[in-house]
Design a protein around this motif. Structure first.
Motif, PDB file in Angstrom:
ATOM      1  N   ILE A  35       9.308  -0.140   4.498  1.00  9.23           N
ATOM      2  CA  ILE A  35       8.892   1.224   4.175  1.00  9.23           C
ATOM      3  C   ILE A  35       9.932   1.873   3.265  1.00  9.23           C
ATOM      4  O   ILE A  35      11.120   1.898   3.601  1.00  9.23           O
ATOM      5  CB  ILE A  35       8.720   2.062   5.456  1.00  9.23           C
ATOM      6  CG1 ILE A  35       7.753   1.368   6.423  1.00  9.23           C
ATOM      7  CG2 ILE A  35       8.224   3.464   5.127  1.00  9.23           C
ATOM      8  CD1 ILE A  35       7.733   1.984   7.798  1.00  9.23           C
ATOM      9  N   TYR A  41      10.979   5.421   1.604  1.00  9.37           N
ATOM     10  CA  TYR A  41      10.755   6.873   1.679  1.00  9.37           C
ATOM     11  C   TYR A  41      11.951   7.580   1.061  1.00  9.37           C
ATOM     12  O   TYR A  41      13.062   7.544   1.602  1.00  9.37           O
ATOM     13  CB  TYR A  41      10.570   7.299   3.132  1.00  9.37           C
ATOM     14  CG  TYR A  41      10.495   8.794   3.320  1.00  9.37           C
ATOM     15  CD1 TYR A  41       9.359   9.508   2.937  1.00  9.37           C
ATOM     16  CD2 TYR A  41      11.560   9.496   3.868  1.00  9.37           C
ATOM     17  CE1 TYR A  41       9.294  10.882   3.101  1.00  9.37           C
ATOM     18  CE2 TYR A  41      11.506  10.872   4.041  1.00  9.37           C
ATOM     19  CZ  TYR A  41      10.369  11.557   3.644  1.00  9.37           C
ATOM     20  OH  TYR A  41      10.311  12.924   3.807  1.00  9.37           O
ATOM     21  N   ASP A  51       7.168  -4.714   8.442  1.00  5.08           N
ATOM     22  CA  ASP A  51       6.791  -3.622   7.549  1.00  5.08           C
ATOM     23  C   ASP A  51       8.029  -3.095   6.838  1.00  5.08           C
ATOM     24  O   ASP A  51       9.016  -2.728   7.493  1.00  5.08           O
ATOM     25  CB  ASP A  51       6.119  -2.496   8.348  1.00  5.08           C
ATOM     26  CG  ASP A  51       5.403  -1.496   7.440  1.00  5.08           C
ATOM     27  OD1 ASP A  51       5.281  -1.790   6.235  1.00  5.08           O
ATOM     28  OD2 ASP A  51       4.983  -0.435   7.930  1.00  5.08           O
ATOM     29  N   PHE A  74       0.831  -1.192   0.000  1.00  2.00           N
ATOM     30  CA  PHE A  74       0.000   0.000   0.000  1.00  2.00           C
ATOM     31  C   PHE A  74       0.872   1.251   0.000  1.00  2.00           C
ATOM     32  O   PHE A  74       2.082   1.189   0.269  1.00  2.00           O
ATOM     33  CB  PHE A  74      -0.946   0.004   1.203  1.00  2.00           C
ATOM     34  CG  PHE A  74      -0.271   0.017   2.538  1.00  2.00           C
ATOM     35  CD1 PHE A  74      -0.042   1.202   3.221  1.00  2.00           C
ATOM     36  CD2 PHE A  74       0.155  -1.170   3.127  1.00  2.00           C
ATOM     37  CE1 PHE A  74       0.581   1.219   4.454  1.00  2.00           C
ATOM     38  CE2 PHE A  74       0.775  -1.165   4.362  1.00  2.00           C
ATOM     39  CZ  PHE A  74       0.992   0.030   5.024  1.00  2.00           C
ATOM     40  N   LYS A  75       0.255   2.374  -0.306  1.00  3.84           N
ATOM     41  CA  LYS A  75       0.952   3.649  -0.386  1.00  3.84           C
ATOM     42  C   LYS A  75       0.309   4.651   0.570  1.00  3.84           C
ATOM     43  O   LYS A  75      -0.890   4.645   0.778  1.00  3.84           O
ATOM     44  CB  LYS A  75       0.911   4.209  -1.811  1.00  3.84           C
ATOM     45  CG  LYS A  75       1.617   3.360  -2.852  1.00  3.84           C
ATOM     46  CD  LYS A  75       1.526   4.000  -4.228  1.00  3.84           C
ATOM     47  CE  LYS A  75       2.233   3.151  -5.281  1.00  3.84           C
ATOM     48  NZ  LYS A  75       2.149   3.776  -6.633  1.00  3.84           N
ATOM     49  N   THR A  76       1.159   5.485   1.127  1.00  7.15           N
ATOM     50  CA  THR A  76       0.689   6.660   1.842  1.00  7.15           C
ATOM     51  C   THR A  76       1.122   7.886   1.028  1.00  7.15           C
ATOM     52  O   THR A  76       1.567   7.748  -0.114  1.00  7.15           O
ATOM     53  CB  THR A  76       1.252   6.716   3.258  1.00  7.15           C
ATOM     54  OG1 THR A  76       2.684   6.845   3.204  1.00  7.15           O
ATOM     55  CG2 THR A  76       0.902   5.451   4.032  1.00  7.15           C
ATOM     56  N   LYS A  77       1.053   9.053   1.614  1.00  5.73           N
ATOM     57  CA  LYS A  77       1.386  10.274   0.881  1.00  5.73           C
ATOM     58  C   LYS A  77       2.839  10.282   0.416  1.00  5.73           C
ATOM     59  O   LYS A  77       3.146  10.670  -0.720  1.00  5.73           O
ATOM     60  CB  LYS A  77       1.113  11.496   1.757  1.00  5.73           C
ATOM     61  CG  LYS A  77       1.360  12.817   1.053  1.00  5.73           C
ATOM     62  CD  LYS A  77       1.018  13.981   1.952  1.00  5.73           C
ATOM     63  CE  LYS A  77       1.264  15.306   1.235  1.00  5.73           C
ATOM     64  NZ  LYS A  77       0.940  16.477   2.095  1.00  5.73           N
ATOM     65  N   ASN A  78       3.767   9.799   1.278  1.00  2.00           N
ATOM     66  CA  ASN A  78       5.192   9.895   0.958  1.00  2.00           C
ATOM     67  C   ASN A  78       5.914   8.551   0.926  1.00  2.00           C
ATOM     68  O   ASN A  78       7.124   8.509   0.694  1.00  2.00           O
ATOM     69  CB  ASN A  78       5.894  10.809   1.968  1.00  2.00           C
ATOM     70  CG  ASN A  78       5.374  12.226   1.925  1.00  2.00           C
ATOM     71  OD1 ASN A  78       5.212  12.796   0.848  1.00  2.00           O
ATOM     72  ND2 ASN A  78       5.102  12.796   3.096  1.00  2.00           N
ATOM     73  N   THR A  79       5.210   7.462   1.180  1.00  2.00           N
ATOM     74  CA  THR A  79       5.891   6.175   1.305  1.00  2.00           C
ATOM     75  C   THR A  79       5.201   5.084   0.498  1.00  2.00           C
ATOM     76  O   THR A  79       3.995   5.155   0.233  1.00  2.00           O
ATOM     77  CB  THR A  79       5.945   5.715   2.787  1.00  2.00           C
ATOM     78  OG1 THR A  79       4.609   5.437   3.239  1.00  2.00           O
ATOM     79  CG2 THR A  79       6.592   6.755   3.654  1.00  2.00           C
ATOM     80  N   ASN A  80       5.993   4.080   0.136  1.00  2.00           N
ATOM     81  CA  ASN A  80       5.488   2.798  -0.356  1.00  2.00           C
ATOM     82  C   ASN A  80       5.805   1.753   0.706  1.00  2.00           C
ATOM     83  O   ASN A  80       6.945   1.668   1.186  1.00  2.00           O
ATOM     84  CB  ASN A  80       6.152   2.409  -1.671  1.00  2.00           C
ATOM     85  CG  ASN A  80       5.747   3.315  -2.808  1.00  2.00           C
ATOM     86  OD1 ASN A  80       4.627   3.810  -2.840  1.00  2.00           O
ATOM     87  ND2 ASN A  80       6.656   3.546  -3.751  1.00  2.00           N
ATOM     88  N   GLN A  81       4.808   0.950   1.061  1.00  2.00           N
ATOM     89  CA  GLN A  81       5.008   0.003   2.153  1.00  2.00           C
ATOM     90  C   GLN A  81       4.573  -1.403   1.744  1.00  2.00           C
ATOM     91  O   GLN A  81       3.651  -1.570   0.941  1.00  2.00           O
ATOM     92  CB  GLN A  81       4.231   0.445   3.403  1.00  2.00           C
ATOM     93  CG  GLN A  81       4.672   1.788   3.959  1.00  2.00           C
ATOM     94  CD  GLN A  81       4.045   2.092   5.291  1.00  2.00           C
ATOM     95  OE1 GLN A  81       3.980   1.238   6.165  1.00  2.00           O
ATOM     96  NE2 GLN A  81       3.576   3.323   5.463  1.00  2.00           N
TER      97      GLN A  81
END
Length: 422
Positions: free
Chosen positions: A341, A343, A339, A286-293
């Motif tokens: 991460i 960034y 996890d 999944f992705k957040t605003k600034n990261t791929n996890q």
């Protein structure tokens, strides 16, 4: 064995009195740690190194239960890996993957045969093998049969110091895979037999005043596993799920006999291990605003039932059947989450695992007889010692960071923990 900070011991050391552990054969050393501090897995199934008894004489190596003809890939994790793999991963993990049809088949190839016969001049070892792989629509499979033999090492010394070894290897391996949509189902059967007869060297027999010395070893491992692997085409809450259940039965027999002309002494040892287990793993990208996890989590369950019986004879008269170790059931349960991460130029990997181990050791007449046979008569059974059961739990964390300075230059650091259950 040519990789930095990793070494392996292909052969056991030659010693007439057998005080060196034959379990050292196939030993792997990672950054100075070895033995049971290195976890060995085949398709996620643990292959332990057994070392029971008063010394290493009756140890059994992991190499007794592995045939390289049945392997498709080998991965080595350097450093503690208990946060993902649990007990025994103190020095690292050696993860072996069984042979798959696509290891032999090229793209769009329906079937293929492979015949090979490796030869090692160090100990005159050869092992012809026949492999067949096929692919038919949604079904694929691979079959492997091998049979070989080996002798003692050609050591750089006078022949009178060298034992006479006659060893045999037989192996059968089958994997069938069915694909249904995004899910792959597989069934695997594997049977490995390794036997060896060792005759003591003339020098050792003269030193010990023996007419003969014979050491017969028989090892067998049979595993059956059922597994599945699901991969989603779309971005979902769960992108990948895999799991398996398995039976892994191992046996090691030893028959050691000496004859000094007037007295013949014989010790027979039989180690049985019945392992039942399963595992389930989930992966979510999944992705957040600034990261791929990438989130990985799951659990493992493993039950091991073990017993080792020893029987001693003098001039064909039994002096006792006993157990140098009490029978034990070992239940292992582990939950883990990791996890990964990304960034910018940083990669951060964090993980934690909880393990619970229950060791249930119990006594019977053969266990109490161990005191009689090894140390003479005694007044009551308690003199042999009542086995002690134990519950043990452990939480194992890890954290690692990588900074990518340039495409070919990285800086990294890692804190991790390893442990071995009692």
């Amino acid at each position: 064995k040519y990789d930095a900070s990793i070494s392996s011991q292909d052969f056991s050391r030659s010693d007439g009195s057998r005080t060196y552990a034959t379990g050292d054969k196939g030993n792997i050393n990672i950054r100075g740690l070895e033995g049971n501090r290195v976890l060995t897995l085949i398709d996620g199934i643990p292959i332990p190194r057994f070392s029971y008894g008063r010394n290493g004489t009756y140890a059994a190596s992991r190499l007794n239960y592995i045939d390289f003809n049945n392997l498709g890939n080998v991965e080595v994790l350097k450093g503690p890996g208990s946060s993902l793999y649990g007990s025994d991963a103190m020095a690292g993990v050696v993860s072996l993957r069984g042979l798959r049809p696509d290891d032999l088949l090229q793209d769009n190839q329906p079937s293929t045969f492979e015949i090979s016969s490796p030869y090692n001049s160090q100990n005159s070892a050869y092992q012809p093998s026949l492999k067949y792989a096929f692919r038919d629509n949604d079904i694929a499979g691979v079959f492997s049969i091998s049979k070989g033999a080996y002798s003692e090492l050609k050591r750089n010394t006078d022949s009178k110091y060298i034992n006479d070894v006659d060893g045999d290897i037989d192996s059968y391996y089958v994997k069938l895979i069915k694909t249904s949509g995004n899910t792959e189902y597989n069934i695997t059967f594997e049977n490995i037999n390794k036997d060896a007869t060792t005759l003591g060297s003339s020098y050792y027999k003269a030193e010990e005043s023996l007419d003969s010395q014979t050491d017969i070893r028989e090892s067998e491992r049979t595993r059956i596993s059922l597994g599945f692997n699901y991969k989603s085409d779309n971005d979902k809450f769960i992108d990948q799920v895999s799991g398996q259940v398995y039976s892994n039965v191992m046996e090691n027999k030893s028959n050691y006999e000496t004859n000094d002309g007037s007295t013949k002494e014989n010790t027979k040892v039989d180690l049985d291990q019945v392992m039942l287990g399963g595992n389930l793993q989930f992966i979510n990208n999944f992705k957040t605003k600034n990261t791929n996890q990438k989130l990985t989590y799951g659990f493992e369950l493993n039950h091991n039932d073990a017993q080792r019986i020893r029987e001693e004879f003098t001039d064909d008269a039994s002096t006792g059947s006993y157990k140098s170790n009490p029978d034990s059931d070992v239940l292992k349960l582990g939950f883990y989450v990791q996890d990964e991460i990304k960034y910018k130029k940083w990669d951060l990997i964090t993980g934690i695992r909880y393990d619970a181990n229950n060791i249930n050791a119990y006594a019977d007449d053969k266990w109490y007889d161990s005191k009689k046979v090894t140390f003479g008569a005694f007044l009551n059974n308690e003199a042999a010692g009542k086995p002690i059961s134990k519950d043990f739990s452990h939480i194992t964390p890890s954290i690692a960071a990588i900074y990518k300075l340039k495409n070919n230059i990285n800086f990294y650091g890692k804190y991790s923990m390893g442990y071995r259950a009692p």
